[in-house]
Design an enzyme around this catalytic site. Sequence first.
Site, PDB file in Angstrom:
ATOM      1  N   LYS A 141      59.060  45.025  23.781  1.00  0.00           N
ATOM      2  CA  LYS A 141      58.752  43.420  23.609  1.00  0.00           C
ATOM      3  C   LYS A 141      59.866  42.303  24.250  1.00  0.00           C
ATOM      4  O   LYS A 141      60.628  43.039  25.579  1.00  0.00           O
ATOM      5  CB  LYS A 141      60.439  43.630  22.152  1.00  0.00           C
ATOM      6  CG  LYS A 141      59.895  42.393  21.444  1.00  0.00           C
ATOM      7  CD  LYS A 141      59.447  43.119  20.259  1.00  0.00           C
ATOM      8  CE  LYS A 141      58.730  41.513  19.168  1.00  0.00           C
ATOM      9  NZ  LYS A 141      58.067  42.150  18.325  1.00  0.00           N
ATOM     10  N   ASP A 190      55.035  36.961  18.227  1.00  0.00           N
ATOM     11  CA  ASP A 190      56.277  37.326  17.190  1.00  0.00           C
ATOM     12  C   ASP A 190      56.966  36.076  16.656  1.00  0.00           C
ATOM     13  O   ASP A 190      56.250  34.302  17.075  1.00  0.00           O
ATOM     14  CB  ASP A 190      57.052  38.135  17.988  1.00  0.00           C
ATOM     15  CG  ASP A 190      58.430  38.635  16.757  1.00  0.00           C
ATOM     16  OD1 ASP A 190      57.691  40.040  16.067  1.00  0.00           O
ATOM     17  OD2 ASP A 190      59.304  38.357  16.836  1.00  0.00           O
TER      18      ASP A 190
HETATM   19  P1  NDP Z   1      57.079  32.901  12.490  1.00  0.00           P
HETATM   20  O1  NDP Z   1      57.931  32.139  13.953  1.00  0.00           O
HETATM   21  O2  NDP Z   1      55.597  32.534  12.212  1.00  0.00           O
HETATM   22  O3  NDP Z   1      57.508  32.557  10.635  1.00  0.00           O
HETATM   23  C1  NDP Z   1      58.434  32.984  11.351  1.00  0.00           C
HETATM   24  C2  NDP Z   1      59.570  32.613   9.665  1.00  0.00           C
HETATM   25  O4  NDP Z   1      60.875  33.101   9.549  1.00  0.00           O
HETATM   26  C3  NDP Z   1      59.325  30.616   9.668  1.00  0.00           C
HETATM   27  O5  NDP Z   1      59.194  30.955   8.032  1.00  0.00           O
HETATM   28  C4  NDP Z   1      61.047  31.176   9.878  1.00  0.00           C
HETATM   29  O6  NDP Z   1      60.984  29.769   9.068  1.00  0.00           O
HETATM   30  C5  NDP Z   1      61.441  32.566   9.237  1.00  0.00           C
HETATM   31  N1  NDP Z   1      62.350  32.701   9.727  1.00  0.00           N
HETATM   32  C6  NDP Z   1      62.499  33.394  11.541  1.00  0.00           C
HETATM   33  N2  NDP Z   1      64.038  33.220  11.614  1.00  0.00           N
HETATM   34  C7  NDP Z   1      64.865  33.245  10.539  1.00  0.00           C
HETATM   35  C8  NDP Z   1      65.758  33.607  10.725  1.00  0.00           C
HETATM   36  N3  NDP Z   1      67.261  33.586  11.604  1.00  0.00           N
HETATM   37  N4  NDP Z   1      66.398  33.373   9.722  1.00  0.00           N
HETATM   38  C9  NDP Z   1      65.404  32.731   8.084  1.00  0.00           C
HETATM   39  N5  NDP Z   1      64.578  33.056   8.322  1.00  0.00           N
HETATM   40  C10 NDP Z   1      63.661  32.821   9.075  1.00  0.00           C
HETATM   41  O7  NDP Z   1      56.401  34.688  12.793  1.00  0.00           O
HETATM   42  P2  NDP Z   1      56.413  35.754  12.103  1.00  0.00           P
HETATM   43  O8  NDP Z   1      55.810  35.149  10.833  1.00  0.00           O
HETATM   44  O9  NDP Z   1      54.708  35.672  13.282  1.00  0.00           O
HETATM   45  O10 NDP Z   1      57.099  36.581  12.439  1.00  0.00           O
HETATM   46  C11 NDP Z   1      57.851  37.197  10.844  1.00  0.00           C
HETATM   47  C12 NDP Z   1      57.921  38.996  11.433  1.00  0.00           C
HETATM   48  O11 NDP Z   1      56.588  39.268  11.302  1.00  0.00           O
HETATM   49  C13 NDP Z   1      59.415  38.774  12.224  1.00  0.00           C
HETATM   50  O12 NDP Z   1      60.234  39.904  11.501  1.00  0.00           O
HETATM   51  C14 NDP Z   1      58.536  39.495  13.403  1.00  0.00           C
HETATM   52  O13 NDP Z   1      58.758  40.406  14.201  1.00  0.00           O
HETATM   53  C15 NDP Z   1      57.391  40.052  12.156  1.00  0.00           C
HETATM   54  N6  NDP Z   1      56.178  40.956  12.372  1.00  0.00           N
HETATM   55  C16 NDP Z   1      55.707  39.744  12.914  1.00  0.00           C
HETATM   56  C17 NDP Z   1      54.389  40.360  14.075  1.00  0.00           C
HETATM   57  C18 NDP Z   1      52.778  38.971  14.318  1.00  0.00           C
HETATM   58  O14 NDP Z   1      51.651  39.963  14.941  1.00  0.00           O
HETATM   59  N7  NDP Z   1      53.140  37.670  14.477  1.00  0.00           N
HETATM   60  C19 NDP Z   1      53.461  40.947  13.203  1.00  0.00           C
HETATM   61  C20 NDP Z   1      54.645  42.254  12.921  1.00  0.00           C
HETATM   62  C21 NDP Z   1      55.389  41.820  12.602  1.00  0.00           C
HETATM   63  P3  NDP Z   1      62.053  28.984  10.215  1.00  0.00           P
HETATM   64  O15 NDP Z   1      60.862  28.282  10.678  1.00  0.00           O
HETATM   65  O16 NDP Z   1      62.791  27.848   9.795  1.00  0.00           O
HETATM   66  O17 NDP Z   1      62.724  29.958  11.668  1.00  0.00           O
HETATM   67  O1  2IT Z   2      56.522  43.189  15.733  1.00  0.00           O
HETATM   68  C1  2IT Z   2      55.041  43.046  16.006  1.00  0.00           C
HETATM   69  O2  2IT Z   2      53.953  44.257  15.895  1.00  0.00           O
HETATM   70  C2  2IT Z   2      54.430  42.566  17.328  1.00  0.00           C
HETATM   71  N1  2IT Z   2      55.247  41.088  17.277  1.00  0.00           N
HETATM   72  C3  2IT Z   2      52.572  41.871  17.256  1.00  0.00           C
HETATM   73  C4  2IT Z   2      52.537  43.332  18.748  1.00  0.00           C
HETATM   74  C5  2IT Z   2      51.409  42.838  19.483  1.00  0.00           C
HETATM   75  O3  2IT Z   2      51.754  43.434  19.928  1.00  0.00           O
HETATM   76  O4  2IT Z   2      50.907  42.672  18.728  1.00  0.00           O
END
Ligand code: NDP
Ligand code: 2IT
Length: 449
Positions: free
Chosen positions: A122, A162
Amino acid sequence: MSDIIQIVKSKDPTEKEFHQAVGEVMESVKPVLDRNPEYGNAKILERLVEPERVILFRVPWLDDQGTIQVNRGFRIEMSSAIGPYKGGLRFHPSVNLGILKFLAFEQVFKNALTTLPMGGGKGGSDFDPKGKSDNEVMRFCQSFMCELFRYIGPNTDVPAGDIGVGGREIGYLFGMYKKLRNEFTGVLTGKSLNWGGSLIRPEATGYGCVYFAAEMLATKNKSLEGATCLVSGSGNVAQYTVEKLLDMKAKVLSLSDSSGYIYDESGIDREKLEFVKTLKTIKRGRIKEYADKYPTAVYTPVDPALDYNPLWRHKADCAFPSATQNEVNAKDAQNLVDNGIKVVSEGANMPTVPEGVDIFIDKGILYGPGKAANAGGVSVSGLEMTQNSMRLSWTREEVDNRLRMIMQSIHKTSLDTAEQYGKPGNYVVGANIAGFVKVVDAMMDQGLV
Ligand code: NDP
Ligand code: 2IT
């Protein structure tokens, strides 16, 4: 086992999210260690909690006013036991070593569960993309890659997105990598379709999380049809969770961001979802604007004086926490249970605090922990790597079918493993043990490295 947590805490006392992630896995795998004393002799735990390599670097860049800004860049190369380091990059002001170590640690076991050959890593930065122009984001990404490029490669370490890192950032990062190395390779996943990306990668985490929930419900002969659902976040994972829930004829009631949440009693339909996608990915606006546009929705801003999140106090059948770590505290978990929640499927990484997890498990809620339920994203990243190295691309149907099969396999493996260790229906124990055993056996085979 408690020794290892003490060691981790005394070595890095401030990394509380890392302590939490290690604690959760160690608790689950205790019976495996009891049955396999050779793991103890090989100091497997001591080796697993120490990253193979941590890279920390300066990221200087020029803002639009011509002022120099300096951020921190990180890459945690946690484990290469079963494949090249693989995992996302997070750009968010809260990023620090402890948060990235927890995410990298989780990623190791998650990636093992996918059945694909990927190690865990990461990275990211405390850079805040909010309010920055495209040019500022580009200059930041270029500077970040000017250092990171030395350590990554298609067979070494393959970053992805992420929080705060989506298609735009992956494009800028890839452009600079290609220029520095003078080669066009699958060094990042989440690329755009016309230059090496995979169909379904943007959708994969959200879709996968819903497939996992459907699998959990199927064990009780139930489905998502007609189910009411709470979703938090409004980014990549939340948006495609809503999309797949609509495909499955569920009713989605909420979305949030770090400023507040909307509750739409009439349900978020496809038109409203399109509005959210444009709002968040193109206009980069706030979720409050949803309630300004749709009068059926109520917006509630975050109230720092509350010790619970009112989003999780609404009545619903299913919850999909899809924002960030520790967004569901013990009170939130209890509120969900009191209001009859049946399924919790985690799109985010470690969104529920350990006391909350205990509440879900004690009450027999179908609870899918992030490292199983959100593994769809990295799974399709693995499929993107495969397509890149074969120099061909699969159709939408082909990738989606593989994603569904992988999620079914993760579900079955977690369920079977939990049963085998006397904890039927406990997906936390099942996922942790199944992921752990695969990684540890590879480490044993490869000797002391
Ligand atoms: P994005 O940046 O697309 O969206 C993040 C969302 O979560 C936004 O709505 C953001 O609000 C909110 N958010 C982020 N930080 C905070 C915080 N500290 N408090 C409250 N709200 C918060 O990210 P993703 O959708 O990609 O990621 C969301 C989650 O999913 C994370 O935990 C990530 O690790 C996990 N994840 C993502 C994957 C991927 O493929 N993208 C894969 C597996 C897991 P704001 O805009 O106000 O910051
Ligand atoms: O938390 C996760 O699994 C991710 N942000 C996606 C990682 C990836 O390599 O696609």
